[in-house]
Design an enzyme around this catalytic site. Sequence first.
Site, mmCIF file in Angstrom:
data_model
loop_
_atom_site.group_PDB
_atom_site.id
_atom_site.type_symbol
_atom_site.label_atom_id
_atom_site.label_comp_id
_atom_site.label_asym_id
_atom_site.label_seq_id
_atom_site.Cartn_x
_atom_site.Cartn_y
_atom_site.Cartn_z
ATOM 1 N N HIS A 401 -3.102 5.658 -2.699
ATOM 2 C CA HIS A 401 -2.472 6.764 -3.419
ATOM 3 C C HIS A 401 -2.775 8.098 -2.725
ATOM 4 O O HIS A 401 -1.881 8.905 -2.471
ATOM 5 C CB HIS A 401 -3.000 6.790 -4.860
ATOM 6 C CG HIS A 401 -2.454 7.912 -5.671
ATOM 7 N ND1 HIS A 401 -3.104 9.123 -5.786
ATOM 8 C CD2 HIS A 401 -1.304 8.031 -6.368
ATOM 9 C CE1 HIS A 401 -2.377 9.919 -6.542
ATOM 10 N NE2 HIS A 401 -1.279 9.286 -6.913
ATOM 11 N N CYS A 710 9.755 -0.213 5.388
ATOM 12 C CA CYS A 710 9.379 0.963 4.598
ATOM 13 C C CYS A 710 7.879 1.013 4.398
ATOM 14 O O CYS A 710 7.370 1.851 3.667
ATOM 15 C CB CYS A 710 10.143 1.008 3.284
ATOM 16 S SG CYS A 710 9.882 -0.440 2.262
#
Length: 758
Positions: A401, A710
């Site tokens: 994150h 991705c």
Amino acid sequence: MAVVWLDDVRADDLDLVGGKGASLGELTGAGLPVPPGFVVTASTYRAFIEDAGIDDELFAAVEVDHEDSAALKEAHEAAHDLIMETPMPDDVREEILDAYRSVGEGDAFVAVRSSATAEDLPDASFAGQQETFLNVTEEDLLDRVKECWASLFSERAIYYRNRKGFPHDKVDIAVVVQQMVDAEKSGVMFTRHPSTGKKEIIIEAAWGLGEAVVSGTVSPDNYVVSRETGEVETATIADKKTMCVRDEETGETVMRDVPNDRRHERVLTDDEVSRLLELGELVEDHYETPQDVEWAVYEGEVYMLQSRPITTIAEGDGEEGESDSGGSSRATATGDDVLIRGLGASPGIASGRARIVTKLDHLDQVAEGDIIVTEMTMPDMVPAMKRAAGIVTDEGGMTSHAAIVSRELGVPAVVGTGDGTKTLEDGEIITIDGDKGTIREGEEPEEKQRQPVEEARPKTPVKPMTATEVKVNVSIPEAGERAAATGADGVGLLRIEHMVLTLGKTPERFIEQNGERAYVDEIVSGVREVAEEFYPRPVRVRTLDAPTDEFRQLEGGENEPREHNPMLGYRGIRRGLDNPSVFRLELQAFRRLFDMGYDNLEVMFPLVNDAEDVLRAKEHMREAGIDPEKREWGVMIETPAAALCIEELADAGIDFASFGTNDLTQYTLAVDRNNEHVADIYDELHPAVLKLIGDTIETCREVGVKTSICGQAGSKPKMVQFLVDKGVSSISANIDAVRDVQHEVKRVEQRLLLDSVR
Ligand code: PEP
Ligand code: MG
């Protein structure tokens, strides 16, 4: 005075003539060949609305709920009609027409371009939001000027100013009226190599008007010219299929096929190259800094249409013309005193006061310019992360994150330091290097601190033209604007985890308290922000994929299943299919966006293993009202199972398969992607991972399924080389890496072309 001539305008007349007008005036004044013209000043617009008494009505009409598309449309129409229906005062009309009649032979075709000003609000006039009209004549000139004024109130412009809280009455608009250069050829020129700073001129050139080059619809010729000798060192002649021209009959700008005999013809003569070189030297001398120039050739004359500084060249590079690194002169911060090391997760160098933030601490301790030092970042830390000059974490890898969000916010970050929160002291001044992954004691001088790379990229006009599409990943909707500014061909992955985690509650708890509609609204609003930013470029949005340990921190998290290894657990499509109550709301949100006209959206499913997963997800799509035959949809390839079952997945009807190498690597190598203890053996370029990817691309090419990447590895040059070699359809990179990936892709494609003819 309603108008001023470009001859009389200088760079500091920004408030009067807007950015575009000021820059053209400065070039004209410097004696450079700029097509003649004038500017209808910003004060003319202001006087027009004030004297007619429509200003209050205008500003009131656009104070609407910008998330309500019907209200937005109505506001735009009201403002547009008000401006168009209010007569222009006679003296202003006369002055504009008089000025027009002095341009060229008096009946010239002119370009009419908006040039917005935004006092004290540099970000308020968003490029590309206001109108430009080409090939305008006297007949419709005044209307076009008013159209430019009205374009200050396009739906998009109202949406942005409202969302950003910029007052509508603080933005004015000037209009540049300039003789059209009916270009036979045009393009762009860099007076130095845009990334290495090497002393050479790089020219891109194509047939016809420059719009085709600037918008990237044609592959231009590329010339590298030595500034020492004036020799063309390399000339790469492209296959120029289309050109942008003025239609003789209608006067409108249209795209045409390039006649066959000119497609492979070299665009620039040696004389034109020499003239461009000369102009390049002049403009660089004038501004005393390397320039990025738009130019056009008409009847043998070279004209300059625009010039901006090149800001990509890192300090110290290129002076001797030797550097080839594209990197910066990153002086060591304060000697060799590295306090701790981690992974350089978001590029840039920053100094500031270390602020140790434990999970329970109040984040308001973090002041502007501090460096957050924490175990691991959480979604609710994002406001503080925006204030911070840098981020340091104990835990996490390149795909954690902290790493993802820091990159999107453009804040330098070092993650996975192990014990940063214990080693560093609260309040001490440190310097972090988000490329090298080091944390040093003390402060780096201001000029040595470095912003994330893409801040320094030229915003326009040139992006390398590549056959392989280069897209960008987005996780925080507010990064959409920054992401779109990279010139990427679309969004290869829009994650919705961040949107959901910032609700502060698990989706189930949020829905319990606020209802299903509120959850759908949240997703619609976040996804729309990005879809709007990129429209009509495609945006691939993925259904939720957050592991249970991320949900556990939220309100309602106590109900999440306890798992020994959440990475291998209840996440992605398996959770969606097992308990579709939340999953189907996400699909409903996407359906609503399609209904709202966002036909650029594509739907992607995470962590599928086999055709059964895909067929079940497809059925849910149908139930939500999304027709899989009409919409583009596909899956992530994140498990070896998915890669090995690709034929069956293709039979299930997918349009695309996108490699999620963050997961594919961890599941192939059995290395936890977020575990800093094994970070050194986490290798996306491991032969086993590459074999799975290579074989999958091969099968997809046979069966007509598009492929993409991705995962984080899509930003790595070696992976880019491998994928382009294998024939991948697109690559989606981090915001900061997009431009480098575009260049890398172009390099590999050119090599492949050369190899094929040798
Ligand atoms: C991946 O696994 O590579 C990916 C892009 O998905 P995420 O990082 O969200 O798991
Ligand atoms: Mg993944």
